[in-house]
Structure formats: C-alpha cells, structure tokens
Design an enzyme around this catalytic site. Structure first.
Site, short mmCIF file in Angstrom:
data_model
loop_
_atom_site.label_atom_id
_atom_site.label_comp_id
_atom_site.label_asym_id
_atom_site.label_seq_id
_atom_site.Cartn_x
_atom_site.Cartn_y
_atom_site.Cartn_z
N PRO A 1 0.79 -1.23 0.00
CA PRO A 1 0.00 0.00 0.00
C PRO A 1 0.83 1.28 0.00
O PRO A 1 1.82 1.39 0.72
CB PRO A 1 -0.84 -0.11 1.28
CG PRO A 1 -0.14 -1.12 2.11
CD PRO A 1 0.52 -2.07 1.17
N ASN A 2 0.37 2.20 -0.81
CA ASN A 2 0.89 3.57 -0.92
C ASN A 2 2.22 3.69 -1.63
O ASN A 2 2.71 4.79 -1.87
CB ASN A 2 0.96 4.24 0.47
CG ASN A 2 -0.41 4.36 1.10
OD1 ASN A 2 -1.33 4.85 0.47
ND2 ASN A 2 -0.55 3.89 2.34
N ARG B 1 5.97 12.43 -2.41
CA ARG B 1 6.00 13.04 -1.08
C ARG B 1 7.06 12.36 -0.24
O ARG B 1 7.57 11.30 -0.61
CB ARG B 1 4.63 12.91 -0.38
CG ARG B 1 3.66 14.01 -0.80
CD ARG B 1 2.35 13.90 -0.06
NE ARG B 1 1.53 12.87 -0.67
CZ ARG B 1 0.91 11.89 0.00
NH1 ARG B 1 1.02 11.81 1.30
NH2 ARG B 1 0.18 10.99 -0.62
N TYR C 1 11.96 8.52 1.80
CA TYR C 1 11.95 7.48 0.77
C TYR C 1 12.73 7.84 -0.50
O TYR C 1 12.81 7.02 -1.42
CB TYR C 1 10.49 7.16 0.38
CG TYR C 1 9.66 6.65 1.56
CD1 TYR C 1 9.98 5.46 2.19
CD2 TYR C 1 8.58 7.38 2.04
CE1 TYR C 1 9.24 5.00 3.27
CE2 TYR C 1 7.82 6.93 3.12
CZ TYR C 1 8.16 5.74 3.73
OH TYR C 1 7.43 5.28 4.79
N ASN D 1 8.06 -5.68 -0.45
CA ASN D 1 7.88 -4.50 0.39
C ASN D 1 6.40 -4.40 0.69
O ASN D 1 5.61 -3.91 -0.13
CB ASN D 1 8.38 -3.23 -0.32
CG ASN D 1 8.33 -2.02 0.62
OD1 ASN D 1 7.72 -2.08 1.69
ND2 ASN D 1 8.98 -0.94 0.22
N ALA E 1 2.95 -0.66 5.01
CA ALA E 1 2.45 -0.66 6.39
C ALA E 1 1.81 -1.99 6.79
O ALA E 1 1.69 -2.29 7.99
CB ALA E 1 1.46 0.49 6.58
N HIS F 1 3.47 -4.29 9.41
CA HIS F 1 3.34 -4.13 10.86
C HIS F 1 1.98 -4.58 11.38
O HIS F 1 1.74 -4.55 12.58
CB HIS F 1 3.57 -2.65 11.23
CG HIS F 1 4.71 -2.02 10.47
ND1 HIS F 1 6.01 -2.47 10.60
CD2 HIS F 1 4.76 -1.01 9.55
CE1 HIS F 1 6.79 -1.76 9.79
NE2 HIS F 1 6.06 -0.88 9.15
N GLU G 1 12.06 -9.81 2.78
CA GLU G 1 11.33 -8.62 3.23
C GLU G 1 12.20 -7.40 2.95
O GLU G 1 13.39 -7.40 3.25
CB GLU G 1 11.06 -8.74 4.73
CG GLU G 1 10.42 -7.50 5.33
CD GLU G 1 10.23 -7.60 6.83
OE1 GLU G 1 10.48 -8.69 7.41
OE2 GLU G 1 9.85 -6.58 7.43
N HIS H 1 12.50 -3.01 2.99
CA HIS H 1 12.03 -1.65 3.30
C HIS H 1 13.04 -0.65 2.77
O HIS H 1 14.25 -0.82 2.96
CB HIS H 1 11.84 -1.46 4.81
CG HIS H 1 10.87 -2.45 5.36
ND1 HIS H 1 9.52 -2.36 5.11
CD2 HIS H 1 11.05 -3.59 6.07
CE1 HIS H 1 8.92 -3.40 5.66
NE2 HIS H 1 9.83 -4.16 6.25
N ARG I 1 12.96 4.42 13.07
CA ARG I 1 11.76 5.27 12.96
C ARG I 1 10.82 5.00 14.14
O ARG I 1 11.25 4.56 15.19
CB ARG I 1 11.10 5.02 11.59
CG ARG I 1 12.05 5.35 10.41
CD ARG I 1 11.39 5.14 9.08
NE ARG I 1 10.25 6.03 8.90
CZ ARG I 1 9.32 5.87 7.95
NH1 ARG I 1 9.42 4.85 7.11
NH2 ARG I 1 8.32 6.71 7.84
O1 CA2 Z 1 10.48 1.86 4.20
C1 CA2 Z 1 9.63 1.21 3.58
O2 CA2 Z 1 9.82 0.76 2.45
C2 CA2 Z 1 8.23 1.01 4.18
O3 CA2 Z 1 7.82 -0.33 3.89
C3 CA2 Z 1 7.33 2.01 3.50
C4 CA2 Z 1 5.90 2.05 4.08
C5 CA2 Z 1 5.94 2.17 5.59
O4 CA2 Z 1 4.62 2.07 6.12
C6 CA2 Z 1 6.81 1.09 6.24
O5 CA2 Z 1 6.82 1.28 7.63
C7 CA2 Z 1 8.22 1.18 5.69
C8 CA2 Z 1 5.14 3.26 3.51
C9 CA2 Z 1 5.02 3.27 2.03
C10 CA2 Z 1 4.36 4.55 1.58
O6 CA2 Z 1 5.28 5.27 0.82
C11 CA2 Z 1 5.02 6.57 0.52
C12 CA2 Z 1 5.92 7.21 -0.28
C13 CA2 Z 1 5.75 8.52 -0.62
C14 CA2 Z 1 4.64 9.21 -0.16
C15 CA2 Z 1 3.72 8.57 0.66
C16 CA2 Z 1 3.91 7.24 0.99
#
Ligand code: CA2
Length: 151
Positions: free
Chosen positions: A10-11, A18, A23, A79, A82, A85, A103, A105, A112
C-alpha cells in the site's frame, strides 16, 4: 529463465511524490527499472507489481508459491508497506505458500517510530533488507538469488 516477483504494498505507488527525506525522490517506475536492470545482470526475469489491497497481495503470494513449486520462480522480494506491521494474513500466506521471501524496506524502519519496529513478515522471511533506499531492491534480488540459486 527463472523469475523473481517483486511485490509492493500500500501507498508505494506514491513513491517520489512526497516524503523524499524518508523514501528518496525516485518513483515506483524508477524502482521497476532498477529491478529490471538487476535481473538482466543476473540472467533473471523480473515481474514487478504493486497493490493497495491486502487480498490481492495474498493472491499473488499464493501464485508465487505455485510458480516456485513448478520450478519457474526463485521467490519474492516483498515491500509490504504498512501491512508489514499489521498483517497476520500476509504472514500466514507466506507460510502457507512455502515461498522464499526477502522482506524489503526502503527506509530503516528500526530508526523510525516504535510501531514500525515489529514485523509480521520477518518471522516467515528468508532475509530482511532495510535502510538502503531504493537500491535495496537490487541488493535484495541479488541476495535472494544467492540464497536459493547460488552458482
Ligand atoms: O520503508 C519502507 O519501504 C516502508 O515499507 C514504506 C511504508 C511504511 O509504512 C513502512 O513502515 C516502511 C510506507 C510506504 C508509503 O510510501 C510513501 C511514499 C511517498 C509518499 C507517501 C507514501
């Protein structure tokens, strides 16, 4: 030629739009290119997918299990975003499909918020990669090949 499936949760379709401080500035299309280049280097076919839906990710893990059993696939770089978790369902899917998973990230989740420190994926993963930015995808592809198909 064997395949590695790259799954994004997701996302991650928002990558590059953003939070560049966390990221990076590269988009998911850029990440796909990094993966395709690494596949070419290692003589592997890369299947790159993203979904915001837990059930879709589960169906793809099951499909990967069948492809691995048939000898067509080496495993999955995952990946789970979220869902990492929160999702016991993804944990059960990986266990049930008996598929080698790395896995991944982009960020170092352990540096974090505390809610990102627990992973339901780690106990059923063959390896874990975190904090190497989007280049971590290439490292994870190479790592998965080393674990399941050295030579
Ligand atoms: O660090 C990672 O790759 C994560 O899997 C990314 C997830 C986060 O919930 C994990 O804790 C760590 C979030 C992905 C969303 O990515 C975005 C990127 C740009 C703007 C908004 C969200």
């Amino acid at each position: 030629m064997k395949t590695i499936l790259i799954l994004n949760g997701p996302n991650l379709n928002l990558l590059g739009t953003r939070e560049p401080g966390v990221y990076g500035a590269q988009t998911l299309d850029d990440v796909e290119k990094i993966c395709l280049d690494e596949g070419t280097k290692l003589g592997l076919s890369i299947d790159f997918r993203q979904s915001n839906h837990e059930g879709q990710l589960i169906d793809w893990i099951h499909e990967a299990g069948r492809e691995c059993a048939a000898g067509n696939m080496l495993g999955v770089v995952f990946n789970a975003g979220a869902y990492t978790h929160t999702s016991i369902a993804l944990h059960d899917a990986i266990k049930g499909a008996n598929v080698p998973v790395i896995e991944l990230h982009i960020s170092n989740v352990h540096a974090r918020e505390a809610f990102r420190h627990h992973s339901w994926i780690s106990p059923v993963a063959r390896g874990v990669m975190a904090g190497f930015g989007v280049q971590g995808y290439a490292l994870a592809i190479a790592g998965l090949k080393l674990l399941v198909d050295p030579a």
